[in-house]
Scaffold this active site. Structure first.
Site, PDB file in Angstrom:
ATOM      1  CD  GLU A 158     -11.284  -1.753   3.853  1.00  0.00           C
ATOM      2  OE1 GLU A 158     -10.957  -1.005   2.921  1.00  0.00           O
ATOM      3  OE2 GLU A 158     -12.433  -2.219   3.974  1.00  0.00           O
ATOM      4  CG  ASP A 169      -6.868  -5.359   7.168  1.00  0.00           C
ATOM      5  OD1 ASP A 169      -6.606  -5.308   5.941  1.00  0.00           O
ATOM      6  OD2 ASP A 169      -6.845  -4.351   7.891  1.00  0.00           O
ATOM      7  CD  GLU A 204      -1.359  -2.185   2.185  1.00  0.00           C
ATOM      8  OE1 GLU A 204      -0.131  -2.375   2.182  1.00  0.00           O
ATOM      9  OE2 GLU A 204      -2.151  -2.864   2.843  1.00  0.00           O
ATOM     10  CG  ASP A 243      -1.948  -3.240   5.610  1.00  0.00           C
ATOM     11  OD1 ASP A 243      -0.723  -3.437   5.553  1.00  0.00           O
ATOM     12  OD2 ASP A 243      -2.453  -2.123   5.802  1.00  0.00           O
ATOM     13  CE1 TYR A 303      -2.196  -3.478   8.866  1.00  0.00           C
ATOM     14  CE2 TYR A 303      -3.857  -5.058   9.605  1.00  0.00           C
ATOM     15  CZ  TYR A 303      -3.489  -3.979   8.817  1.00  0.00           C
ATOM     16  OH  TYR A 303      -4.406  -3.394   7.978  1.00  0.00           O
ATOM     17  CG  HIS A 342      -4.356 -10.132  11.994  1.00  0.00           C
ATOM     18  ND1 HIS A 342      -4.056 -11.045  11.014  1.00  0.00           N
ATOM     19  CD2 HIS A 342      -5.171  -9.221  11.425  1.00  0.00           C
ATOM     20  CE1 HIS A 342      -4.675 -10.698   9.899  1.00  0.00           C
ATOM     21  NE2 HIS A 342      -5.372  -9.604  10.129  1.00  0.00           N
ATOM     22  NE  ARG A 355      -6.745   0.353   9.759  1.00  0.00           N
ATOM     23  CZ  ARG A 355      -5.775   1.048   9.155  1.00  0.00           C
ATOM     24  NH1 ARG A 355      -4.747   0.413   8.654  1.00  0.00           N
ATOM     25  NH2 ARG A 355      -5.859   2.364   9.050  1.00  0.00           N
TER      26      ARG A 355
END
Length: 850
Positions: free
Chosen positions: A84, A82, A7, A80, A293, A340, A295
């Site tokens: 998103e 997740d 990203e 990432d 991470y 996670h 989130r």
């Protein structure tokens, strides 16, 4: 060549260092496309087909990715780990497929930390894109779009002044508004406490009355002053001895490492960070490889991380602070989805990272993670009961002693609101002791309404209700602020009038869709899609089947009918019963008119039914009138000393104001926010009506300097240039010298050139002896030695910047400069080689024809 997509450029730069020369890493700069903000982007009649549109500002990144993908043998999507991140990877794949630039091999890799070991391990274990996560993303995005683009137009047309509504946003707003209503409807209850200040062995302590006349005393038992004084007299008259001493050992376990939600809460409590600021700083720490991470719903830590934490504890403390077995935590959060790790440092050997806010947040994450593997704290809670000679009256003293601090030596969890904590030390006493009584007090108290939500407590409540996802809380709360539905004062959320009105409208006409259970149920369904247990179009169909007819039904109603319904719905809040039993809707100005809710161009307000003969109005957000009680209507402050006309204080749709005269000739002025309405005197009114005030003629230009109040507060104006004043009082106090200085400072702050003052002079460059200054630039702070300018990275706070750090930034920037010049020179030969292509005869002919 193998192409890796992440990203952010910071993440790309870090990862490329870990991979071999066969890998090229590019950044997508977040999402590359979205649903265009217009009708038809989601088509419910075509199986909820979605029309995606590339972001206009991502053209450069998309071209670079496409060009490299055409040359690559393998595409590795490393966004990432997740929902998103999965969606971004999916979008990149779909765009490349549409451009026929998709390599033959496409793999997805995920890692929880940007360290060499984590990245290389992930590269060795590629997988395919997770279609269930992608479906859940599409369902959530379509759901939010359908709610926003179907409900918001209803608001715009039926509720003037309303801006938007959202699936999670509206429910979060409802929580804030409901708390505001609780506070307004709260009736304080008087109660008294009786306590004795006592002493034993030279050590003082306080004991409170818990039994009086043989009856147990609770907090609200003594409700009148007379009873309190009688109880005080009985305590003063009695001789109290120790009846019982109870000592109870207590153990406290450390909290789990941070999740997204608990990090936002604790950063708000301890550091004063907003949720959005916390996530922004955490993102940068993650991209720098400092933390895992950020989130996540998980509270567990990797086995190797636990071992590293235990080693760090053993090195820092003695053996008693390390439990025999590693601690294991289980996720308790409702709707926990991503498997996670918790948020933790990537290396427990690093107890400090960065400076400023980055260092503060890292310190919080580091200590919480380390403390989670430390020994429990052991405490001793002591309760001492004392009784007088009659046996009718009793006192109690409580205290707490830390026997072994355990994890408390490093970290203690914060609290949203203050609580009683019996942590005072007590003298050692035994049964039969008779401590000396020094003083007896009886204090009056009043019960307090529930506290307004802070960011921490609102995030906690949303998570408890299972509404939204922790990773979206920051943006949800920011939308409420940006829409002016709430304001934040002293870290507490206050519901604004527009927010209260929108909430009332949704509760009355869309009650189901702002109910907590329904919204949490939708989250459950989205998580079922993530787990492959539900089909995303079926979930959307079930929602749309009821939602669409409901919005159509409300859209058909007249705005006046909507207002009438809201008037009835809000009657308990807008027109509460009066203590004297009189009509709460009676107009305080004309006496025979009835007050009701009205809708206007700029929102709702309260007005008299005898309009236009009676022009009484008040703001929508004033329950029962100004100050929450009876509205007294216009108040004559006195007569103007020069004109002799009455100056009247009034309350209008946009707040309190003053008026002198009538009709078109009337002169009016708003009462400034930094001047409380209650302090509006005749003297102040005369001053405000005299504005604008001419300070004098500028000594250089000869043009007037004027002080006044504008849309954004008090200001100075000279020759089209503005300068800000700090308060309303300063408008009438600022003199010529001060005004000239303020205008010059404002001009320098927004201007360019060497005349600007530095924010700080750091000292001489340790290698070149040139003076280094910290400056404020158009794009943020930078350092300069007079020759080279270097922008300050986000990870370095300007207040914490050292001379050596500044010198290194300048050296790095200077070293990069020659390479850039070289790059400019290299292509210079190409235009000469392509001179024939410069002939544009056909273009000229075409132009001539046109």
């Amino acid at each position: 060549m193998q192409l890796v997509i992440v990203e952010s450029p910071a993440k790309a730069k870090t990862i490329e260092k870990y991979l071999g020369g066969d890998f090229h890493v590019l950044a997508s700069y977040g999402h590359i496309r979205d649903l265009p903000p217009k009708d038809g982007s989601v088509d419910p009649d075509a199986g909820f087909a979605m029309s995606w549109e590339n972001y206009g500002d991502k053209g450069k990144q998309l071209k670079a990715i496409t060009d490299e993908a055409k040359k690559a043998t393998r595409l590795i999507l490393a966004t990432d780990p997740d929902r998103e991140g999965e969606a971004i990877s999916w979008h990149v794949q779909e765009v490349l497929r549409a451009k026929k630039a998709l390599p033959a091999v496409v793999d997805r890799v995920t890692f929880n930390a940007i360290t060499k070991a984590a990245v290389l391990d992930a590269m060795a274990k590629p997988r395919a894109l997770d279609e269930d996560l992608i479906d859940a993303y599409r369902a959530r995005r379509a759901l939010d779009y359908l709610v926003g683009f179907t409900l918001s137009p209803v608001l715009w047309r039926k509720l003037p002044g309303a801006k938007s509504a959202g699936r999670v946003q509206s429910v979060a707003l409802r929580l804030v508004v409901e708390r505001e209503r609780e506070i307004e409807s709260f009736i304080a209850q008087e109660y008294w406490s009786v306590a004795a200040e006592m002493e034993q062995g030279g050590q003082g302590f306080t004991a409170r009355l818990v039994r009086w006349k043989g009856e147990k005393i609770d907090r609200l038992t003594i409700g009148r002053e007379g009873d309190a004084m009688a109880a005080k007299a009985d305590v003063e008259a009695g001789r109290f001895t120790v009846e019982k001493v109870e000592t109870k050992p207590v153990s406290r376990n450390p909290p789990a490492p941070f999740t997204t939600s608990t990090l936002q809460q604790e950063a708000a409590r301890k550091l004063g960070f907003s949720a959005s600021h916390t996530m922004r700083i955490a993102q940068q720490l993650y991209e720098d490889g400092a933390i895992t991470y950020m989130r996540t719903d998980g509270v567990q830590m990797d086995g190797s991380a636990i071992s590293a934490a235990r080693k760090a504890i053993a090195e820092r403390y003695d053996g008693g602070y390390l439990p025999e077995k590693p601690r294991q935590y289980q996720t308790k959060a409702k709707n926990a989805q991503e498997a996670h790790e918790a948020i933790r440092p990537t290396e427990f050997s690093r107890d400090k990272v960065g400076s400023g806010d980055h260092a503060r947040l890292y310190d919080l994450i580091y200590k919480r993670a380390l403390a989670s593997q430390m020994a429990s704290a052991r405490l001793e809670r002591t309760t001492i009961d004392l009784v007088d000679g009659t046996g009718q009256h009793g006192l109690r003293a409580t205290g707490q002693v830390v026997i072994f601090p355990g994890f408390l030596a490093l970290y203690e969890e914060g609290r949203d609101d203050s609580e009683d904590d019996d942590s005072k030390l007590l003298p050692r006493m035994v049964e039969g002791d008779a401590p000396a009584k020094k003083k007896v007090t009886a204090e009056q108290h009043f019960t307090q309404p529930p506290p307004r939500f802070s960011e921490a407590s609102l995030v906690k409540r949303l998570e408890e209700l299972g509404i939204g996802r922790p990773s979206t809380y920051a943006s949800t709360l920011q939308v409420l602020k940006d829409r002016d539905y709430v304001r934040v004062e002293k870290n507490r959320f206050f519901a604004e009038e527009s927010g209260r009105l929108v909430t009332a409208f949704l509760e009355r006409f869309f009650e189901r869709y702002v109910s907590y259970d329904f919204t949490a149920g939708l989250e459950d369904e989205l998580d079922e899609i993530s787990g492959g247990r539900a089909q995303w179009q079926e979930v959307l169909e079930a929602f749309w089947r009821d939602f669409k007819p409901k919005t159509a039904e409300v859209m058909e109603q007249k705005p006046s009918d909507i207002t009438a319904e809201l008037d009835k719905f809000l009657e308990p809040m807008l027109f509460p019963p009066r203590a004297d039993g009189s009509n709460p809707r009676a107009c305080p100005m004309c006496g025979d008119g009835q007050l009701s809710l009205r809708g206007g161009r700029f929102g709702a307000f309260i007005a008299c039914s005898n309009y236009p003969e009676c022009k009484y109005t008040r703001k929508f957000g004033q329950p029962g009138g100004a100050d929450g009680g009876e509205d007294k209507g216009p108040e004559v402050l006195g007569q103007h000393p020069e004109t002799g006309q009455d100056i009247v204080r009034k309350s209008g749709r946009f707040g309190p104001y003053i008026e002198m005269g009538e009709g078109k000739e009337a002169k009016r002025g708003s009462i400034p926010k930094d001047l409380p309405d209650g302090e509006m005197t005749l003297e102040w009114a005369v001053k405000l009506l005299s504005l604008p005030r001419e300070v004098g003629l500028h000594p250089e230009t000869g043009k007037p300097i004027v002080a006044n109040i504008g849309r954004f507060g008090p200001y100075l104006l000279h020759d089209g240039k503005y300068g800000r004043l700090s308060s309303t009082s300063e408008i009438f106090e600022v003199g010529m010298n001060s005004a000239v200085v303020k205008l010059a400072e404002a001009a320098n702050k927004g201007g360019r050139g060497a005349s600007r003052e530095p924010l700080k002079v750091l000292g001489k460059h340790p290698r070149t002896e040139a003076e280094i200054k910290l400056m404020e630039g158009r794009y943020g702070p930078y350092v300069t030695d007079g020759t080279t300018n270097a922008t300050l990275p986000k990870t370095i706070e300007q207040d914490a910047l050292t001379l050596e750090e500044a010198a290194q930034l300048i050296d790095a920037r200077a070293a990069a400069a020659p390479a850039k010049k070289g790059k400019k020179k290299a292509p210079a030969k190409k235009p000469a080689a392509k001179k024939p292509a410069a002939k544009k005869a056909p273009a000229k002919k075409k132009a001539a024809v046109e």
